[in-house]
Scaffold this motif. Structure first.
Motif, PDB file in Angstrom:
ATOM      1  N   ASP A 324       7.026   7.154   0.524  1.00 47.63           N
ATOM      2  CA  ASP A 324       5.714   7.775   0.313  1.00 47.63           C
ATOM      3  C   ASP A 324       4.688   6.747  -0.154  1.00 47.63           C
ATOM      4  OD1 ASP A 324       6.882  10.141   1.005  1.00 47.63           O
ATOM      5  OD2 ASP A 324       7.186  10.830  -1.054  1.00 47.63           O
ATOM      6  N   ARG A 325       5.127   5.819  -0.994  1.00 46.13           N
ATOM      7  CA  ARG A 325       4.196   4.783  -1.451  1.00 46.13           C
ATOM      8  C   ARG A 325       3.723   3.923  -0.286  1.00 46.13           C
ATOM      9  NH1 ARG A 325       6.304  -0.052  -5.195  1.00 46.13           N
ATOM     10  NH2 ARG A 325       7.158  -0.585  -3.152  1.00 46.13           N
ATOM     11  N   ASN A 326       4.637   3.602   0.605  1.00 40.38           N
ATOM     12  CA  ASN A 326       4.244   2.812   1.776  1.00 40.38           C
ATOM     13  C   ASN A 326       3.272   3.579   2.662  1.00 40.38           C
ATOM     14  OD1 ASN A 326       5.959   0.787   0.889  1.00 40.38           O
ATOM     15  ND2 ASN A 326       7.680   1.490   2.124  1.00 40.38           N
ATOM     16  N   VAL A 327       3.510   4.886   2.783  1.00 39.93           N
ATOM     17  CA  VAL A 327       2.607   5.703   3.601  1.00 39.93           C
ATOM     18  C   VAL A 327       1.220   5.755   2.967  1.00 39.93           C
ATOM     19  CG1 VAL A 327       2.167   8.035   4.458  1.00 39.93           C
ATOM     20  CG2 VAL A 327       4.464   7.069   4.605  1.00 39.93           C
ATOM     21  N   GLU A 329      -0.113   3.572   0.972  1.00 36.10           N
ATOM     22  CA  GLU A 329      -0.728   2.265   1.141  1.00 36.10           C
ATOM     23  C   GLU A 329      -1.282   2.107   2.552  1.00 36.10           C
ATOM     24  OE1 GLU A 329      -1.347  -0.056  -1.017  1.00 36.10           O
ATOM     25  OE2 GLU A 329      -0.472   1.065  -2.694  1.00 36.10           O
ATOM     26  N   ALA A 330      -0.535   2.608   3.530  1.00 37.30           N
ATOM     27  CA  ALA A 330      -1.028   2.541   4.910  1.00 37.30           C
ATOM     28  C   ALA A 330      -2.290   3.385   5.073  1.00 37.30           C
ATOM     29  CB  ALA A 330       0.060   3.010   5.878  1.00 37.30           C
ATOM     30  N   TYR A 331      -2.332   4.572   4.440  1.00 40.86           N
ATOM     31  CA  TYR A 331      -3.535   5.405   4.483  1.00 40.86           C
ATOM     32  C   TYR A 331      -4.732   4.676   3.869  1.00 40.86           C
ATOM     33  CZ  TYR A 331      -0.856   9.557   5.850  1.00 40.86           C
ATOM     34  OH  TYR A 331      -0.093  10.457   6.518  1.00 40.86           O
ATOM     35  N   LYS A 332      -4.498   4.031   2.733  1.00 41.52           N
ATOM     36  CA  LYS A 332      -5.590   3.316   2.083  1.00 41.52           C
ATOM     37  C   LYS A 332      -6.117   2.191   2.972  1.00 41.52           C
ATOM     38  CE  LYS A 332      -4.171   4.190  -2.716  1.00 41.52           C
ATOM     39  NZ  LYS A 332      -3.707   3.562  -3.987  1.00 41.52           N
ATOM     40  N   ILE A 333      -5.204   1.466   3.572  1.00 39.32           N
ATOM     41  CA  ILE A 333      -5.624   0.359   4.450  1.00 39.32           C
ATOM     42  C   ILE A 333      -6.414   0.897   5.630  1.00 39.32           C
ATOM     43  CG2 ILE A 333      -4.768  -1.446   5.981  1.00 39.32           C
ATOM     44  CD1 ILE A 333      -2.420  -1.811   4.066  1.00 39.32           C
ATOM     45  N   GLY A 334      -5.924   1.992   6.225  1.00 43.71           N
ATOM     46  CA  GLY A 334      -6.640   2.578   7.357  1.00 43.71           C
ATOM     47  C   GLY A 334      -8.004   3.118   6.964  1.00 43.71           C
ATOM     48  N   SER A 335      -8.084   3.766   5.802  1.00 45.26           N
ATOM     49  CA  SER A 335      -9.365   4.305   5.341  1.00 45.26           C
ATOM     50  C   SER A 335     -10.376   3.189   5.086  1.00 45.26           C
ATOM     51  CB  SER A 335      -9.147   5.123   4.068  1.00 45.26           C
ATOM     52  OG  SER A 335     -10.371   5.600   3.556  1.00 45.26           O
ATOM     53  N   ASN A 336      -9.916   2.121   4.442  1.00 41.00           N
ATOM     54  CA  ASN A 336     -10.823   0.996   4.192  1.00 41.00           C
ATOM     55  C   ASN A 336     -11.267   0.332   5.490  1.00 41.00           C
ATOM     56  OD1 ASN A 336     -10.643   1.357   1.410  1.00 41.00           O
ATOM     57  ND2 ASN A 336      -8.878  -0.006   1.219  1.00 41.00           N
ATOM     58  N   ALA A 337     -10.338   0.231   6.429  1.00 43.12           N
ATOM     59  CA  ALA A 337     -10.697  -0.382   7.714  1.00 43.12           C
ATOM     60  C   ALA A 337     -11.730   0.460   8.454  1.00 43.12           C
ATOM     61  CB  ALA A 337      -9.436  -0.565   8.571  1.00 43.12           C
ATOM     62  N   LEU A 338     -11.535   1.796   8.436  1.00 42.94           N
ATOM     63  CA  LEU A 338     -12.502   2.681   9.097  1.00 42.94           C
ATOM     64  C   LEU A 338     -13.855   2.633   8.393  1.00 42.94           C
ATOM     65  CD1 LEU A 338     -12.867   4.740  11.352  1.00 42.94           C
ATOM     66  CD2 LEU A 338     -12.104   6.521   9.773  1.00 42.94           C
ATOM     67  N   LYS A 339     -13.820   2.586   7.069  1.00 39.40           N
ATOM     68  CA  LYS A 339     -15.076   2.516   6.323  1.00 39.40           C
ATOM     69  C   LYS A 339     -15.825   1.219   6.636  1.00 39.40           C
ATOM     70  CE  LYS A 339     -14.703   3.811   2.118  1.00 39.40           C
ATOM     71  NZ  LYS A 339     -14.338   3.806   0.676  1.00 39.40           N
TER      72      LYS A 339
END
Length: 481
Positions: A324-327, A329-339
């Motif tokens: 879950d932590r890896n997921v 972290e992946a969400y955070k990376i994707g959100s920052n990239a989209l932003k």
């Protein structure tokens, strides 16, 4: 290759097979030269260099063959003794290999690893060369040579073994996973590593930040457990975290419980077998005692099974938490990239709304332009065109001597279309004229189509709109046909 003991306190001696030695080893005259001491290089440089190359390769091959990069002159003299003659040239070979950095004293090689990469680099590149240089100067002053009993590490062999160990770790997919020293030894037992050689390789990899080692106290034993964590390719080894250490302890507890459960199951089966044997022998009291023992073992087995279930459940939840932590972290990376993508492109809700409104306005303008382009630009009246067409039809009817019947009003349901007046078939005086009857019928059909398409806005009784007369007003036409 086999090992033999030369004394109660002596180190094991490696006995090499005949296949290890090169073909030159069977040449007595050539080996007599190779086993003797070196002469001054200026006398015969080519012979000096070839002899040096031969012994360097023999030392490296021997270290690789025995699975350890540590070697001494005393050991080599025992191993390479040929027909009672030992190699007298090893002092010179070791001195040159030390000078070129191919050999390193074991004490210098196994210095404690620095905490930081910069400290290790300073120790390797500054402190060790200075210490080695001071030692060489001291040897020259006192006139001493290389200590034949001292162990040296062949760096080329250790580096090659490090590469082989990393490939094995990658193949087993145990990167960034805690591994005990005992587990690692079981893993490489068929790969040609000795315990001493493995220790040198791990120390070298630790200095290169390819593996992280940690010693843990082993409860109930004097020695300490060593945990290893190998880094992924291209990455540096990271310290062992508390979560990783907890997972390792739980996994070890799980393995111990599995072993205990297996042992208890065997004990239960054994107790049941004894009960059956006692019953068969008529020993009821002994059978009762063994049966009681069996029940106690079963209760203990049940408790161990419950503990094992709890440990496995806890391990499963920990692994799920890591996932879950890896997921996340992946969400955070994707959100920052989209932003960042929106910020770099300048896209906002206002810009999207303005763009859509502008697009709608442009499309409306295009529709108006299309309407203007498709509007007819002629000023000719439709009634005038219909009148002219009617006149042309009347002229054609007159040329063919065809009478036009009166047209009924536009609001009449059954308009009367023009037709050709025909004479009775029994009249012998009727003639078809210049055109045949088939041609007249075709022409009648064409005229009917044309007249049906006309829009008669004038009163139907005004025949002047068609510019023609009826058959009653032209009696001569009938006689003509």
């Amino acid at each position: 290759m086999s090992r033999k003991s030369v004394g109660p306190n002596a180190q094991p001696l490696f006995v090499l097979e005949e296949s290890f030695y090169p073909d030159t080893w069977q040449n007595d005259s050539r080996m007599g030269v190779l086993l003797s001491e070196f002469r001054v290089r200026s006398i015969n440089p080519e012979n000096y260099d070839s002899k040096m190359k031969f012994w360097k390769e023999m030392i490296r091959n021997y270290c690789e063959h025995k699975g350890c990069g540590a070697v001494s002159i005393v050991e080599l003299k025992r191993v390479f003794k040929r027909k009672g003659t030992i190699p007298y040239c090893l002092q010179t070979v070791f001195e040159e290999m030390l000078r070129e950095g191919q050999l390193v004293g074991r004490g210098d090689f196994q210095r404690p690893v620095q905490d930081s990469w910069g400290g290790w680099a300073v120790d390797l590149l500054v402190k060790r060369p200075l210490g080695w240089g001071f030692g060489k100067v001291k040897e020259k002053i006192v006139g001493g040579g290389v200590d034949e009993g001292a162990e040296f590490v062949c760096m080329e062999v250790v580096k090659g073994q490090s590469v082989a160990l990393e490939k094995l770790i990658q193949k087993e997919n145990i990167l960034n996973v805690l591994l005990s020293m005992e587990g690692l030894k079981d893993l490489v037992k068929d790969s040609g590593f000795t315990d001493d050689g493995l220790e040198l390789v791990l120390h070298h990899m630790t200095c290169q930040q390819r593996v992280y080692t940690e010693k843990l106290p082993d409860e109930g034993h004097d020695h300490k457990r060593v945990l290893l964590k190998f880094a992924a390719p291209g990455a540096k080894a990271q310290p062992i975290t508390d979560i990783e250490r907890s997972i390792y302890n739980l996994e070890q507890t799980e393995q111990n419980l599995l072993k205990m459960i297996d042992k208890l199951e065997q004990d239960v089966s054994g107790a049941l077998l004894l009960v059956k044997q006692n019953i068969a022998q008529g020993k009821k009291q002994v059978a009762k005692s063994n049966l009681k023992k069996k029940h106690l073992l079963e209760k203990n087995l049940e408790k161990k099974m419950n503990v094992l279930d709890n440990v496995q459940t806890m391990l499963s939840r920990i692994h799920d938490t890591q996932t879950d932590r890896n997921v996340i972290e992946a969400y955070k990376i994707g959100s920052n990239a989209l932003k960042n993508a929106f910020a770099n492109s300048g896209i906002t809700l206002d810009t999207v709304d303005d763009t859509l409104a502008e697009m709608k306005e442009i499309m409306e303008q295009q529709d108006e332009m299309q309407t203007m382009i498709s509007t007819p630009q002629t000023d000719i009246d439709d009634l005038e065109l219909e009148q002219e067409l009617s006149d042309l039809i009347d002229m054609k009817l007159a040329e063919n001597h065809i009478a036009v019947q009166p047209v009924q009003p536009a609001n009449d349901v059954t308009p009367v279309l023009p037709s050709v007046q025909q004479e009775p078939k029994t009249s012998p005086t009727v003639s078809a004229g210049p055109a045949t009857m088939a041609q007249l019928n075709d022409f009648d059909k064409e005229i009917e189509k044309r007249l049906a398409a006309l829009k008669m806005d004038a009163p139907s009784h005004d025949l002047s709109m068609l510019g023609g007369t009826s058959f009653a007003e032209r009696p001569e036409d009938a006689t003509t046909h």
